[in-house]
Every structure is written in C-alpha cells, then in structure tokens.
Design an enzyme around this catalytic site. Structure first.
Site, PDB file in Angstrom:
ATOM      1  N   GLU A   1      93.534 -44.781  56.821  1.00 31.99           N
ATOM      2  CA  GLU A   1      92.583 -43.925  56.143  1.00 31.99           C
ATOM      3  C   GLU A   1      93.595 -42.457  56.367  1.00 31.99           C
ATOM      4  OE1 GLU A   1      90.613 -44.412  54.011  1.00 31.99           O
ATOM      5  OE2 GLU A   1      89.673 -46.266  54.672  1.00 31.99           O
TER       6      GLU A   1
ATOM      7  N   GLU B   1      89.030 -39.757  52.269  1.00 30.03           N
ATOM      8  CA  GLU B   1      89.787 -40.676  53.072  1.00 30.03           C
ATOM      9  C   GLU B   1      89.198 -40.115  54.577  1.00 30.03           C
ATOM     10  OE1 GLU B   1      91.100 -42.770  52.001  1.00 30.03           O
ATOM     11  OE2 GLU B   1      92.450 -42.193  50.370  1.00 30.03           O
TER      12      GLU B   1
ATOM     13  N   HIS C   1      86.077 -41.783  54.848  1.00 27.49           N
ATOM     14  CA  HIS C   1      86.047 -43.008  55.283  1.00 27.49           C
ATOM     15  C   HIS C   1      86.484 -43.387  56.720  1.00 27.49           C
ATOM     16  CE1 HIS C   1      87.506 -43.946  50.915  1.00 27.49           C
ATOM     17  NE2 HIS C   1      86.320 -43.479  50.952  1.00 27.49           N
TER      18      HIS C   1
ATOM     19  N   TYR D   1      81.883 -44.663  62.884  1.00 29.26           N
ATOM     20  CA  TYR D   1      80.405 -44.928  62.870  1.00 29.26           C
ATOM     21  C   TYR D   1      80.326 -46.553  63.169  1.00 29.26           C
ATOM     22  CZ  TYR D   1      75.626 -45.530  60.773  1.00 29.26           C
ATOM     23  OH  TYR D   1      74.192 -45.963  60.501  1.00 29.26           O
TER      24      TYR D   1
ATOM     25  N   GLU E   1      96.601 -48.542  49.265  1.00 29.56           N
ATOM     26  CA  GLU E   1      95.227 -48.479  48.866  1.00 29.56           C
ATOM     27  C   GLU E   1      95.063 -49.715  47.772  1.00 29.56           C
ATOM     28  OE1 GLU E   1      95.730 -44.259  47.403  1.00 29.56           O
ATOM     29  OE2 GLU E   1      93.972 -44.098  48.550  1.00 29.56           O
TER      30      GLU E   1
ATOM     31  N   GLU F   1      88.245 -45.758  46.440  1.00 34.62           N
ATOM     32  CA  GLU F   1      89.391 -46.250  46.224  1.00 34.62           C
ATOM     33  C   GLU F   1      89.848 -46.777  45.050  1.00 34.62           C
ATOM     34  OE1 GLU F   1      91.410 -45.824  48.641  1.00 34.62           O
ATOM     35  OE2 GLU F   1      90.291 -45.486  50.371  1.00 34.62           O
TER      36      GLU F   1
ATOM     37  N   HIS G   1      91.119 -43.590  43.408  1.00 32.64           N
ATOM     38  CA  HIS G   1      92.419 -43.364  44.060  1.00 32.64           C
ATOM     39  C   HIS G   1      93.439 -44.141  43.266  1.00 32.64           C
ATOM     40  CE1 HIS G   1      90.167 -42.497  48.157  1.00 32.64           C
ATOM     41  NE2 HIS G   1      89.837 -41.579  46.971  1.00 32.64           N
TER      42      HIS G   1
HETATM   43 FE    FE Z   1      92.128 -43.957  49.038  1.00 31.70          FE
HETATM   44 MN    MN Z   2      90.146 -44.610  51.904  1.00 30.51          MN
END
Ligand code: FE
Ligand code: MN
Length: 325
Positions: free
Chosen positions: A69, A100, A103, A109, A172, A206, A209
């Site tokens: 990421e 990103e 993410h 987490y 990606e 994504e 993206h």
């Molecule tokens: Fe991305």
């Molecule tokens: Mn991402």
C-alpha cells in the site's frame, strides 16, 4: 495536455478538462470508510481454529499487502502527481493517497488483532524472493521517475506510462486482485467474514484506483499519438505477462501444499483471467483465455464495481449506506 510539469497557472479547477477525474474524486469521497468500524472479534475466533497452512496464507498475504500500500503511494507521489497538470487529477490523487494510507492502517489493525508475529511478517517481504521480486519490479519503474526525467520528451512519456502500468495495472489491477480473491475465499468457507467485509471496502477503493489509472493511460495515448507504436504496445503487454509469472511464483510460496478448496493452480488461473481483463481494458486481445475459476468473485467484486462509473453518485458507494453487509 494532461502530462506536463504543473505550474501555478494550472492550479485552477474550473473549467474542468477531465470530467472523469473529477467524477472519480466525488465517487471516492462517497466511498470513505474507517477500518475500526469493523469488529474482528469473531474472526479472531475463526483464526484460532484455522490450520497451520491457512494461517500461513493469511500471514503471507499481510507480508505483501502492508508494505505494498505504501509502495503504491510512493509511486503516486514521485511518479504520477508531479507530472500531471490538471488540478482535478490532483484532487483524485490526494484522496487515493489517503485511501492507501487507510488500507495500510487496516492491515495494521488486522496485525494487532490476530496472533501474528509482526517481526516475521515485516521481515518476510524482503527475505522471500517471490515477494521481493514483485516489490523490486515496481521500484525499478518508480526509480526512473526521480532520475532526470523530462516529461516533454518521448522517452519521458514512455517512462511515465511504464510506471503507471507497473503500479496501477500490475500491482493494483492484477496482484492485489489475486490477494483479494484469496482473502475473500475464506468467506466462501464461512470464515473471516468481517475481515472479508473490510476487504470488500478495499476492493471498492481499488476498483476506482484502477478506473483512474486506465482512464489516465487512455487519455495519454489519445493526446500523444507518437506513443502508439507496435514496439511500445508489445513492451506494455509483456510487462503484464511478466507480472503474471511473478504472481505464479508468489502463489506457489503462499500454498506449498494447498488448503481446503484453495491451491496455487486455482489462484493462478484467476490471475490469468484477471490479467486478460486488464489487457482488454487497455485495448489488447486476451492473452490466456482462461475461464474465471472463482465466479463468486465476479458477482462479489470485480465486475460489479466497474458498473456505472461515470455517474457521480452511485448508491453502492454511499457513506450513509455503509451497513450494507
Ligand atoms: Fe490502490
Ligand atoms: Mn490500496
């Protein structure tokens, strides 16, 4: 022209020249989500009951995704943002960079929640040849963007497109989808359902993206007809094919034995299927012609999210509608 060094004269949003970039910005904002709104308690119980090989697959995914990421963000910051003139693309890229980061924090987490050895996971992305090869492939193209690149020249424009293909179409669009398919396949077995909901949110981001990257590539090709040569087209296609081979090596390390309903061959067939979709989106013929072995992915994620992209409001993405799953 969308490509070029942005000047202060360019920093005026209206009139908008690239409506698709502006629309994608609004869609991305509507799709804002926060990892800690998803509770992973049940998933922790599932994780404890999983086999050693299943846990290996989850931890191997983390080893790739968490740094990946941030690698995408570095490509955007060094290789994309500095070479685009239109402010609407800067708006979108700023939101993408936050996504990103989000993410990366979502995977953090997961690492905090599951009993996973952080040291092992962090070290592995540099010590496992199949992961290191993927990272080095991306870095090679981003590196060129920082070394005396003149975006006004044909070679500079080619390097821009190469970097874009590497981080967007390959990283990606192919490698991430391969990982999403593995992560979501646990839900097919009634495991890690909340983790899967988190991945659903990541996939929605994504897919935007990817839409931005593909629109950008197509705009650049339209505005720079000197880029459209058979040699350059073959080079781009080979970048995708090389990336599929790297993913095959990586999946073999993820599944040394295979786990229930999931093994390297199955995932690799999906990788070839998704690589063909990306080739088609770029205007190539499919190269592999494999069927999608994971039909549930199509309904769940990859095609569904590509519908209605040019509508500024898509109810599927609305923040207020986040309790959908
Ligand atoms: Fe991305
Ligand atoms: Mn991402």
């Amino acid at each position: 022209m969308i490509l070029g060094r942005p000047l202060n004269e360019d920093m005026q949003l209206r009139p908008i020249k690239y409506q698709w970039a502006y629309d994608l910005y609004n869609q991305a904002v509507a799709n804002t989500w926060f990892p800690h709104e998803i509770s992973l308690g049940e998933d922790l119980e599932d994780f404890k009951k999983m086999s050693e090989d299943e846990r290996h697959a989850v931890s191997f995914l983390m080893s790739f995704f968490n740094p990946a990421e941030l690698i995408v963000n570095r490509s955007l910051a060094l290789g994309v943002y500095p070479y685009l003139k239109a402010p609407e693309t800067h708006l979108y890229l700023a939101k993408q960079m936050w996504e990103e980061a989000n993410h990366s924090m979502a995977f953090e987490y997961v690492l905090e929640t599951f009993p996973l050895d952080r040291e092992v996971i962090f070290k592995r992305h540099r010590e496992t040849p199949s992961i290191k090869a993927k990272e080095d492939y991306i870095t090679k193209f981003t590196q060129r963007m920082t070394e005396n690149l003149d975006i006004e020249t044909l070679e500079g424009k080619k390097d821009f497109v190469r970097n874009l293909i590497a981080y967007n179409i390959v990283m990606e669009g192919v490698w991430f989808y391969s990982g999403f398919m593995v992560a979501l396949s646990f839900r097919q077995k009634q495991q890690l359902k909340n983790f899967a909901s988190m991945i659903d949110w990541v996939v929605r981001d994504e897919s935007l993206h990817l839409k931005f990257g593909i629109n950008l590539i197509l705009t650049i090709l339209e505005e720079n007809p000197d880029l459209s040569t058979p040699e350059f087209a073959a080079e781009i296609k080979n970048m995708v094919i090389e990336a599929v081979e790297m993913e095959v090596a990586y999946n073999n390390d993820m599944f040394p034995r295979g786990i229930l309903g999931l093994n390297a061959d199955y995932v690799n067939q999906y990788v070839r299927y998704i690589a063909d979709r990306r080739l088609e989106e770029l205007g190539f013929e499919p190269h592999y012609n494999d069927a999608n072995p994971a039909q549930w992915m199509a309904t769940e994620t990859d095609t569904l999210q590509l519908v209605n992209f040019f509508e500024t409001q898509n109810t599927n993405y609305e923040v207020n509608n986040r309790a959908h799953k």
